[in-house]
Scaffold this active site. Structure first.
Site, PDB file in Angstrom:
ATOM      1  N   ILE A 126     -14.661 -15.002  -8.368  1.00 32.57           N
ATOM      2  CA  ILE A 126     -14.988 -16.413  -8.547  1.00 32.57           C
ATOM      3  C   ILE A 126     -13.925 -17.237  -7.837  1.00 32.57           C
ATOM      4  CG2 ILE A 126     -15.267 -18.247 -10.266  1.00 32.57           C
ATOM      5  CD1 ILE A 126     -16.087 -15.818 -12.174  1.00 32.57           C
ATOM      6  N   ASN A 182     -23.573 -19.702  -1.851  1.00 29.44           N
ATOM      7  CA  ASN A 182     -23.600 -18.436  -2.589  1.00 29.44           C
ATOM      8  C   ASN A 182     -25.041 -17.958  -2.704  1.00 29.44           C
ATOM      9  OD1 ASN A 182     -22.593 -16.321  -4.362  1.00 29.44           O
ATOM     10  ND2 ASN A 182     -23.475 -17.481  -6.068  1.00 29.44           N
ATOM     11  N   HIS A 212     -27.483 -15.719  -5.000  1.00 31.65           N
ATOM     12  CA  HIS A 212     -27.512 -15.185  -6.369  1.00 31.65           C
ATOM     13  C   HIS A 212     -28.882 -14.566  -6.652  1.00 31.65           C
ATOM     14  CE1 HIS A 212     -26.237 -14.706 -10.492  1.00 31.65           C
ATOM     15  NE2 HIS A 212     -27.472 -15.083 -10.838  1.00 31.65           N
ATOM     16  N   GLU A 234     -34.020 -11.410  -0.602  1.00 35.19           N
ATOM     17  CA  GLU A 234     -32.734 -12.086  -0.378  1.00 35.19           C
ATOM     18  C   GLU A 234     -32.387 -12.148   1.103  1.00 35.19           C
ATOM     19  OE1 GLU A 234     -29.790 -11.507  -4.114  1.00 35.19           O
ATOM     20  OE2 GLU A 234     -29.843  -9.852  -2.712  1.00 35.19           O
TER      21      GLU A 234
HETATM   22  C1  GAR Z   1     -27.002  -9.288  -3.924  1.00 34.52           C
HETATM   23  O1  GAR Z   1     -28.111  -8.959  -4.713  1.00 34.52           O
HETATM   24  C2  GAR Z   1     -26.440 -10.623  -4.334  1.00 34.52           C
HETATM   25  O2  GAR Z   1     -27.421 -11.560  -4.708  1.00 34.52           O
HETATM   26  C3  GAR Z   1     -25.612 -10.221  -5.524  1.00 34.52           C
HETATM   27  O3  GAR Z   1     -24.976  -9.023  -5.109  1.00 34.52           O
HETATM   28  C4  GAR Z   1     -25.852  -8.338  -4.225  1.00 34.52           C
HETATM   29  C5  GAR Z   1     -25.083  -7.975  -2.974  1.00 34.52           C
HETATM   30  O4  GAR Z   1     -25.851  -7.135  -2.185  1.00 34.52           O
HETATM   31  N1  GAR Z   1     -24.660 -11.227  -5.859  1.00 34.52           N
HETATM   32  C6  GAR Z   1     -24.302 -11.475  -7.107  1.00 34.52           C
HETATM   33  O5  GAR Z   1     -24.742 -10.855  -8.065  1.00 34.52           O
HETATM   34  C7  GAR Z   1     -23.291 -12.580  -7.271  1.00 34.52           C
HETATM   35  N2  GAR Z   1     -23.205 -12.976  -8.622  1.00 34.52           N
HETATM   36  P1  GAR Z   1     -25.320  -6.701  -0.735  1.00 34.52           P
HETATM   37  O6  GAR Z   1     -23.840  -6.346  -0.894  1.00 34.52           O
HETATM   38  O7  GAR Z   1     -26.152  -5.501  -0.391  1.00 34.52           O
HETATM   39  O8  GAR Z   1     -25.537  -7.864   0.199  1.00 34.52           O
END
Ligand code: GAR
Length: 196
Positions: A94, A109, A111, A176
């Site tokens: 954070i 960000n 999420h 995403e």
């Molecule tokens: C993603 O799903 C992102 O939204 C989440 O971590 C993952 C990263 O995936 N972020 C969070 O949970 C933040 N609170 P990646 O490393 O394969 O891009």
């Protein structure tokens, strides 16, 4: 536009953006640099695969918060690349108020929920366990609240009756990747930062 991507884990979103960039689809983007707090993340490997800059800024504590000297280190490391846009993509720390103020209006960000639902960690799992019929992903501006800044864009994902957590997670990631890349394109095309 120069982009810095911060992440702590698998880096699939960073990989997707780098692929789009290298194939010329992010035409307004000049450069992408990667930053991570964890040597176990895929970020350093990604950087050598895509031949881009990367830096490890290891965390001196297990605290979820970046503060004090550690925050100053992050600010100075990132400032070195003069980013126009900073993307938190799976970054599990954070960021503090000094970081937010320093890069005012430039930090977004990703999420994995339809905010304001399922803020915080394990958002996909929490939506699945809550037996929600729909979840999704959000890209938002970062402010001094957790997952609470102004929403830029969201995309929904149905939770199917026969979904397991893994099948849902993999559809979420695909969504995403697409959403984040659309947002980056829109910001790069219009040069619309939060406070401009
Ligand atoms: C993603 O799903 C992102 O939204 C989440 O971590 C993952 C990263 O995936 N972020 C969070 O949970 C933040 N609170 P990646 O490393 O394969 O891009």
């Amino acid at each position: 536009m120069k982009i810095s991507i911060l992440g702590s884990g698998k880096g699939s979103n960073a990989r997707y953006l780098l692929s789009e960039f290298k194939s010329g689809k992010l035409s307004k983007v000049q450069d992408i640099s990667l930053f991570t707090d964890s040597e176990d993340s895929q970020f350093l490997k990604l950087a050598s695969e895509f031949r881009c800059n990367a830096k490890l800024v290891p965390s001196p504590t297990t605290s979820a918060f970046i503060k004090g000297q550690h925050e100053a280190d992050w600010i100075s490391t990132l400032s070195g690349t003069q980013p126009d846009l900073i993307i938190l993509a799976g970054f599990m720390k954070i960021v503090g108020i000094n970081f937010i103020n320093h890069f005012d209006g430039k930090v977004i960000n990703l999420h994995p929920s339809l905010l304001p639902e399922f803020k915080g960690l394990n958002a996909i799992e929490n939506a699945y366990k809550a037996k929600a019929t729909r979840t999704g992903c959000t890209v938002h501006w970062v402010d001094d609240t957790i997952d609470g800044g102004d929403i830029i864009a969201q995309a929904g994902v149905q939770i199917l009756e026969n979904d397991c957590l893994q099948s849902l997670t993999s559809r979420m990631h695909a969504k995403e990747h697409f959403l984040l890349s659309q947002v980056v394109c829109a910001i790069a095309d219009t040069h619309t930062y939060k406070n401009s």
